[in-house]
Scaffold this active site. Structure first.
Site, PDB file in Angstrom:
ATOM      1  N   ASP A  93      42.991   5.936  23.582  1.00 12.01           N
ATOM      2  CA  ASP A  93      44.408   6.103  23.238  1.00 12.01           C
ATOM      3  C   ASP A  93      43.925   7.104  22.265  1.00 12.01           C
ATOM      4  O   ASP A  93      43.279   6.795  21.129  1.00 12.01           O
ATOM      5  CB  ASP A  93      45.019   5.023  22.503  1.00 12.01           C
ATOM      6  CG  ASP A  93      46.424   5.051  22.972  1.00 12.01           C
ATOM      7  OD1 ASP A  93      47.005   6.049  23.398  1.00 12.01           O
ATOM      8  OD2 ASP A  93      47.161   3.973  22.528  1.00 12.01           O
ATOM      9  N   GLU A 125      51.244  10.064  23.236  1.00 12.49           N
ATOM     10  CA  GLU A 125      52.407   9.927  23.347  1.00 12.49           C
ATOM     11  C   GLU A 125      53.524  10.826  23.277  1.00 12.49           C
ATOM     12  O   GLU A 125      52.955  12.070  22.506  1.00 12.49           O
ATOM     13  CB  GLU A 125      53.081   8.961  22.007  1.00 12.49           C
ATOM     14  CG  GLU A 125      52.338   7.698  22.295  1.00 12.49           C
ATOM     15  CD  GLU A 125      52.770   6.523  21.192  1.00 12.49           C
ATOM     16  OE1 GLU A 125      53.522   6.853  20.326  1.00 12.49           O
ATOM     17  OE2 GLU A 125      51.923   5.373  21.185  1.00 12.49           O
ATOM     18  N   GLU A 192      57.553   3.024  28.528  1.00  9.70           N
ATOM     19  CA  GLU A 192      57.400   1.756  27.638  1.00  9.70           C
ATOM     20  C   GLU A 192      58.840   1.553  27.375  1.00  9.70           C
ATOM     21  O   GLU A 192      59.579   2.589  26.798  1.00  9.70           O
ATOM     22  CB  GLU A 192      56.669   1.701  26.427  1.00  9.70           C
ATOM     23  CG  GLU A 192      56.662   0.786  25.397  1.00  9.70           C
ATOM     24  CD  GLU A 192      55.332   0.763  24.696  1.00  9.70           C
ATOM     25  OE1 GLU A 192      54.563   1.455  24.558  1.00  9.70           O
ATOM     26  OE2 GLU A 192      55.540  -0.240  23.688  1.00  9.70           O
TER      27      GLU A 192
HETATM   28  O1  KIV Z   1      48.183   0.920  22.540  1.00  9.02           O
HETATM   29  C1  KIV Z   1      48.661   0.326  23.514  1.00  9.02           C
HETATM   30  O2  KIV Z   1      48.300  -0.694  23.889  1.00  9.02           O
HETATM   31  C2  KIV Z   1      49.380   0.850  24.419  1.00  9.02           C
HETATM   32  C3  KIV Z   1      49.955   0.230  25.549  1.00  9.02           C
HETATM   33  C4  KIV Z   1      50.822  -0.506  25.372  1.00  9.02           C
HETATM   34  C5  KIV Z   1      50.504   1.182  26.749  1.00  9.02           C
HETATM   35  O3  KIV Z   1      50.070   2.102  24.362  1.00  9.02           O
END
Ligand code: KIV
Length: 295
Positions: A93, A125, A192
């Site tokens: 991420d 995002e 989400e």
């Molecule tokens: O940071 C995270 O765990 C996420 C998931 C909930 C998709 O973005």
């Protein structure tokens, strides 16, 4: 060794595998992991995608939002997960602030996840407003997972963690975001915190596999934060969380048993102790015997 095989019978999961799953309507599984031990268990259980989510900030580092976690912290945890994962696709991420400034910063930071931590893709995002970033990343050979709906990095802009896509105009915007990301070439799209009807429409419309979290059962796959799934969180779970274990209770009970055993002199036992080899023990006894005789 082939890059699509991991030396045992399990084929390596790639972005191509996920596309094939969507075309065959075979569900995709995704879980978060942030450390070696958990990532090993998740990978060995056959989960398809392991996401080092920025939820790390909350469930591991104890912050009350995902905003404070840094690129360096995310890299540190992605490296630990990389050492464990053999089969799953490893996605990192992009934390808040690491791509919001410019597409150049997005590429520079995303490349670190591939070069320095062994990630195979990144997630970021946002929808239409991130299209330039997504294109630039894909141009730089970095596969991108999109993420729309309730995007936790926008918590202040959204005015809290609220289900998104409830009005007609919000649904239209979500659909535009999804289509734009799909056309830009994301290999999958996290949905989400949106109504299941909207998730179903998006899933039908886009060619990239959709991965839902709080988006109902009609997505191409599902993702959960591992701490929610195993019951290792301290707040009441969201509506969509299914707890498959109570790890928090299990760990607390084990800690309490250890504490009691130490306080009561029941740990460690003789069989849990190391012993001298016989001849060293005999020599030590003899020395102590001589000392006693001389005193
Ligand atoms: O940071 C995270 O765990 C996420 C998931 C909930 C998709 O973005």
């Amino acid at each position: 060794m082939s890059i699509t095989s991991i030396g045992d019978s399990r084929p390596k999961i790639t972005t191509a595998t996920l596309a094939e799953r969507k075309s065959k309507r075979q569900p995709i599984t995704c879980l978060t992991a942030y450390d070696y031990a958990t990532a090993r268990l998740v990978d060995e259980a056959g989960i398809d995608i392991i996401l080092v989510g920025d939820s790390l900030a909350q469930v591991v580092l104890g912050y009350d939002s995902t905003l404070p976690v840094t690129v360096d912290e995310m890299l540190h945890h992605t490296r630990a997960v990389r050492r464990a994962v053999k089969r799953a696709l490893l996605v990192a991420d992009m934390p808040y602030g690491s791509y919001h400034t410019s597409p150049e910063d997005a590429v520079r930071n995303a490349a670190r996840f591939l070069k320095e931590a062994g990630a195979e893709a990144v997630k970021l995002e946002g929808g239409e407003k991130r299209i330039d970033h997504v294109r630039r990343l894909i141009d730089a050979e970095i596969p991108v997972m999109g993420h729309i709906g309730l995007t936790p990095q926008s918590v202040h802009a959204m005015g809290g963690y609220k289900v998104q896509g409830k009005t007609l105009s919000a649904v239209e915007q979500l659909m535009r975001d999804a289509v734009a990301l799909d056309q830009a070439g994301v290999f999958s799209l996290v949905l989400e915190g949106i109504p299941r009807e909207v998730a179903a429409m998006i899933t039908e419309e886009v060619s990239a596999p959709t991965i839902g979290i709080g988006a109902g059962p009609d997505c191409d796959g599902q993702v959960l934060v591992i701490h929610d799934l195993i019951g290792l969180t301290f707040n009441p779970p969201a509506k969509f969380v299914r707890r498959y274990a109570e790890a928090g209770t299990l760990i607390s009970e084990a800690i309490e048993m250890f504490r009691r055993d130490v306080v009561e002199g029941n740990y460690p036992s003789d069989s849990e102790s190391y012993h001298l080899p016989k001849d060293t023990g005999a020599a030590l006894d003899a020395i102590q015997e001589r000392k006693r005789a001389m005193s």
